[in-house]
Design a protein around this motif. Structure first.
Motif, PDB file in Angstrom:
ATOM      1  N   PRO A   8       0.820  -1.213   0.000  1.00 56.65           N
ATOM      2  CA  PRO A   8       0.000   0.000   0.000  1.00 56.65           C
ATOM      3  C   PRO A   8       0.854   1.263   0.000  1.00 56.65           C
ATOM      4  O   PRO A   8       1.930   1.292   0.597  1.00 56.65           O
ATOM      5  CB  PRO A   8      -0.818  -0.109   1.291  1.00 56.65           C
ATOM      6  CG  PRO A   8      -0.070  -1.064   2.143  1.00 56.65           C
ATOM      7  CD  PRO A   8       0.734  -1.947   1.247  1.00 56.65           C
ATOM      8  N   ILE A   9       0.376   2.287  -0.698  1.00 53.99           N
ATOM      9  CA  ILE A   9       1.052   3.586  -0.685  1.00 53.99           C
ATOM     10  C   ILE A   9       0.083   4.638  -0.159  1.00 53.99           C
ATOM     11  O   ILE A   9      -1.130   4.455  -0.206  1.00 53.99           O
ATOM     12  CB  ILE A   9       1.588   3.965  -2.086  1.00 53.99           C
ATOM     13  CG1 ILE A   9       0.463   4.062  -3.119  1.00 53.99           C
ATOM     14  CG2 ILE A   9       2.650   2.962  -2.544  1.00 53.99           C
ATOM     15  CD1 ILE A   9       0.905   4.610  -4.479  1.00 53.99           C
ATOM     16  N   ARG A  10       0.643   5.740   0.329  1.00 47.97           N
ATOM     17  CA  ARG A  10      -0.188   6.785   0.938  1.00 47.97           C
ATOM     18  C   ARG A  10      -0.870   7.665  -0.093  1.00 47.97           C
ATOM     19  O   ARG A  10      -1.989   8.105   0.093  1.00 47.97           O
ATOM     20  CB  ARG A  10       0.667   7.684   1.830  1.00 47.97           C
ATOM     21  CG  ARG A  10       1.054   7.060   3.137  1.00 47.97           C
ATOM     22  CD  ARG A  10       1.849   8.037   3.945  1.00 47.97           C
ATOM     23  NE  ARG A  10       2.980   8.512   3.130  1.00 47.97           N
ATOM     24  CZ  ARG A  10       4.165   8.836   3.607  1.00 47.97           C
ATOM     25  NH1 ARG A  10       4.392   8.767   4.879  1.00 47.97           N
ATOM     26  NH2 ARG A  10       5.127   9.243   2.816  1.00 47.97           N
ATOM     27  N   ASP A  11      -0.160   7.973  -1.172  1.00 46.07           N
ATOM     28  CA  ASP A  11      -0.684   8.903  -2.169  1.00 46.07           C
ATOM     29  C   ASP A  11      -1.139   8.140  -3.413  1.00 46.07           C
ATOM     30  O   ASP A  11      -1.059   6.925  -3.455  1.00 46.07           O
ATOM     31  CB  ASP A  11       0.403   9.926  -2.529  1.00 46.07           C
ATOM     32  CG  ASP A  11       0.890  10.695  -1.303  1.00 46.07           C
ATOM     33  OD1 ASP A  11       0.038  11.208  -0.547  1.00 46.07           O
ATOM     34  OD2 ASP A  11       2.111  10.769  -1.103  1.00 46.07           O
ATOM     35  N   GLN A  18      11.542   5.056  -4.803  1.00 42.30           N
ATOM     36  CA  GLN A  18      10.941   5.016  -3.464  1.00 42.30           C
ATOM     37  C   GLN A  18      10.201   3.700  -3.238  1.00 42.30           C
ATOM     38  O   GLN A  18      10.258   3.119  -2.165  1.00 42.30           O
ATOM     39  CB  GLN A  18       9.960   6.178  -3.287  1.00 42.30           C
ATOM     40  CG  GLN A  18      10.610   7.531  -3.232  1.00 42.30           C
ATOM     41  CD  GLN A  18       9.560   8.629  -3.147  1.00 42.30           C
ATOM     42  OE1 GLN A  18       8.593   8.641  -3.903  1.00 42.30           O
ATOM     43  NE2 GLN A  18       9.750   9.548  -2.235  1.00 42.30           N
ATOM     44  N   PHE A  19       9.483   3.255  -4.259  1.00 43.23           N
ATOM     45  CA  PHE A  19       8.688   2.041  -4.122  1.00 43.23           C
ATOM     46  C   PHE A  19       9.566   0.821  -3.901  1.00 43.23           C
ATOM     47  O   PHE A  19       9.217  -0.057  -3.113  1.00 43.23           O
ATOM     48  CB  PHE A  19       7.783   1.842  -5.343  1.00 43.23           C
ATOM     49  CG  PHE A  19       6.875   0.656  -5.203  1.00 43.23           C
ATOM     50  CD1 PHE A  19       5.753   0.714  -4.390  1.00 43.23           C
ATOM     51  CD2 PHE A  19       7.147  -0.528  -5.867  1.00 43.23           C
ATOM     52  CE1 PHE A  19       4.915  -0.384  -4.241  1.00 43.23           C
ATOM     53  CE2 PHE A  19       6.324  -1.635  -5.730  1.00 43.23           C
ATOM     54  CZ  PHE A  19       5.204  -1.561  -4.910  1.00 43.23           C
ATOM     55  N   LEU A  20      10.703   0.756  -4.588  1.00 45.30           N
ATOM     56  CA  LEU A  20      11.603  -0.385  -4.403  1.00 45.30           C
ATOM     57  C   LEU A  20      12.012  -0.520  -2.941  1.00 45.30           C
ATOM     58  O   LEU A  20      12.084  -1.623  -2.400  1.00 45.30           O
ATOM     59  CB  LEU A  20      12.848  -0.230  -5.279  1.00 45.30           C
ATOM     60  CG  LEU A  20      12.655  -0.515  -6.759  1.00 45.30           C
ATOM     61  CD1 LEU A  20      13.858  -0.029  -7.550  1.00 45.30           C
ATOM     62  CD2 LEU A  20      12.406  -1.985  -7.009  1.00 45.30           C
ATOM     63  N   LEU A  55       4.565   5.497 -10.401  1.00 45.86           N
ATOM     64  CA  LEU A  55       3.782   4.264 -10.350  1.00 45.86           C
ATOM     65  C   LEU A  55       2.410   4.567  -9.781  1.00 45.86           C
ATOM     66  O   LEU A  55       2.262   5.416  -8.908  1.00 45.86           O
ATOM     67  CB  LEU A  55       4.487   3.236  -9.463  1.00 45.86           C
ATOM     68  CG  LEU A  55       5.915   2.871  -9.845  1.00 45.86           C
ATOM     69  CD1 LEU A  55       6.501   1.929  -8.814  1.00 45.86           C
ATOM     70  CD2 LEU A  55       5.964   2.248 -11.228  1.00 45.86           C
ATOM     71  N   ARG A  56       1.429   3.823 -10.263  1.00 49.78           N
ATOM     72  CA  ARG A  56       0.052   3.969  -9.778  1.00 49.78           C
ATOM     73  C   ARG A  56      -0.461   2.615  -9.295  1.00 49.78           C
ATOM     74  O   ARG A  56       0.118   1.586  -9.595  1.00 49.78           O
ATOM     75  CB  ARG A  56      -0.832   4.501 -10.899  1.00 49.78           C
ATOM     76  CG  ARG A  56      -0.528   5.950 -11.250  1.00 49.78           C
ATOM     77  CD  ARG A  56      -1.410   6.462 -12.377  1.00 49.78           C
ATOM     78  NE  ARG A  56      -1.378   7.907 -12.476  1.00 49.78           N
ATOM     79  CZ  ARG A  56      -0.323   8.621 -12.835  1.00 49.78           C
ATOM     80  NH1 ARG A  56       0.800   8.013 -13.127  1.00 49.78           N
ATOM     81  NH2 ARG A  56      -0.382   9.931 -12.906  1.00 49.78           N
ATOM     82  N   GLY A  65      13.796 -11.369  -9.037  1.00 55.36           N
ATOM     83  CA  GLY A  65      12.891 -12.505  -8.969  1.00 55.36           C
ATOM     84  C   GLY A  65      11.695 -12.308  -8.053  1.00 55.36           C
ATOM     85  O   GLY A  65      10.914 -13.217  -7.844  1.00 55.36           O
ATOM     86  N   GLN A  66      11.558 -11.100  -7.497  1.00 59.96           N
ATOM     87  CA  GLN A  66      10.419 -10.811  -6.621  1.00 59.96           C
ATOM     88  C   GLN A  66       9.503  -9.795  -7.297  1.00 59.96           C
ATOM     89  O   GLN A  66       9.967  -8.917  -8.030  1.00 59.96           O
ATOM     90  CB  GLN A  66      10.899 -10.241  -5.293  1.00 59.96           C
ATOM     91  CG  GLN A  66      11.703 -11.232  -4.464  1.00 59.96           C
ATOM     92  CD  GLN A  66      12.066 -10.621  -3.126  1.00 59.96           C
ATOM     93  OE1 GLN A  66      12.912  -9.744  -3.045  1.00 59.96           O
ATOM     94  NE2 GLN A  66      11.413 -11.095  -2.092  1.00 59.96           N
ATOM     95  N   ASN A  67       8.215  -9.919  -7.013  1.00 65.55           N
ATOM     96  CA  ASN A  67       7.213  -9.023  -7.585  1.00 65.55           C
ATOM     97  C   ASN A  67       6.471  -8.302  -6.468  1.00 65.55           C
ATOM     98  O   ASN A  67       6.109  -8.903  -5.463  1.00 65.55           O
ATOM     99  CB  ASN A  67       6.190  -9.819  -8.400  1.00 65.55           C
ATOM    100  CG  ASN A  67       6.830 -10.586  -9.535  1.00 65.55           C
ATOM    101  OD1 ASN A  67       7.512 -10.023 -10.370  1.00 65.55           O
ATOM    102  ND2 ASN A  67       6.622 -11.880  -9.543  1.00 65.55           N
ATOM    103  N   ALA A  68       6.209  -7.017  -6.696  1.00 63.92           N
ATOM    104  CA  ALA A  68       5.418  -6.233  -5.760  1.00 63.92           C
ATOM    105  C   ALA A  68       4.448  -5.371  -6.546  1.00 63.92           C
ATOM    106  O   ALA A  68       4.829  -4.741  -7.530  1.00 63.92           O
ATOM    107  CB  ALA A  68       6.320  -5.364  -4.884  1.00 63.92           C
ATOM    108  N   ARG A  69       3.192  -5.374  -6.113  1.00 66.13           N
ATOM    109  CA  ARG A  69       2.154  -4.578  -6.790  1.00 66.13           C
ATOM    110  C   ARG A  69       1.834  -3.347  -5.954  1.00 66.13           C
ATOM    111  O   ARG A  69       1.659  -3.444  -4.738  1.00 66.13           O
ATOM    112  CB  ARG A  69       0.902  -5.422  -6.997  1.00 66.13           C
ATOM    113  CG  ARG A  69      -0.203  -4.676  -7.740  1.00 66.13           C
ATOM    114  CD  ARG A  69      -1.399  -5.543  -8.081  1.00 66.13           C
ATOM    115  NE  ARG A  69      -1.609  -6.631  -7.170  1.00 66.13           N
ATOM    116  CZ  ARG A  69      -1.694  -7.928  -7.542  1.00 66.13           C
ATOM    117  NH1 ARG A  69      -1.610  -8.270  -8.801  1.00 66.13           N
ATOM    118  NH2 ARG A  69      -1.908  -8.866  -6.641  1.00 66.13           N
ATOM    119  N   VAL A  70       1.748  -2.223  -6.632  1.00 65.91           N
ATOM    120  CA  VAL A  70       1.380  -0.975  -5.959  1.00 65.91           C
ATOM    121  C   VAL A  70      -0.077  -1.092  -5.523  1.00 65.91           C
ATOM    122  O   VAL A  70      -0.948  -1.400  -6.329  1.00 65.91           O
ATOM    123  CB  VAL A  70       1.566   0.238  -6.893  1.00 65.91           C
ATOM    124  CG1 VAL A  70       1.182   1.527  -6.167  1.00 65.91           C
ATOM    125  CG2 VAL A  70       2.997   0.307  -7.400  1.00 65.91           C
ATOM    126  N   GLY A  71      -0.320  -0.870  -4.226  1.00 67.62           N
ATOM    127  CA  GLY A  71      -1.673  -1.016  -3.681  1.00 67.62           C
ATOM    128  C   GLY A  71      -2.345   0.290  -3.421  1.00 67.62           C
ATOM    129  O   GLY A  71      -1.786   1.341  -3.496  1.00 67.62           O
TER     130      GLY A  71
END
Length: 71
Positions: A8-11, A18-20, A55-56, A65-71
């Motif tokens: 999850p992100i705030r904005d 930053q997301f990484l 990113l949205r 090898g890892q995946n992360a989705r912006v929430g």
């Protein structure tokens, strides 16, 4: 997509560098800059070389090898 965790992100948007760090995919901003510049980071299955890429929600970032989705 297997092995994706939501972060999850705030904005509404967040910069790739930053997301990484937020997603614990990378330890520091310097490491993020280097990995992105070297073409090691994918956004939605495409190589992304801009650290400031916005990113949205729903974007998927892949590194090491890892995946992360912006929430």
């Amino acid at each position: 997509m297997a092995g994706v965790h939501d972060v999850p992100i705030r904005d509404e948007t967040i910069r790739l560098g930053q997301f990484l760090k937020l997603a614990n995919l990378i330890d520091s901003g310097a490491d993020a800059k280097e990995a992105i510049a070297d073409g090691q980071v994918l956004v939605n299955d495409e190589v992304e070389t801009r650290r400031g890429r916005q990113l949205r929600s729903g974007d998927v970032v892949t590194f090491g090898g890892q995946n992360a989705r912006v929430g």
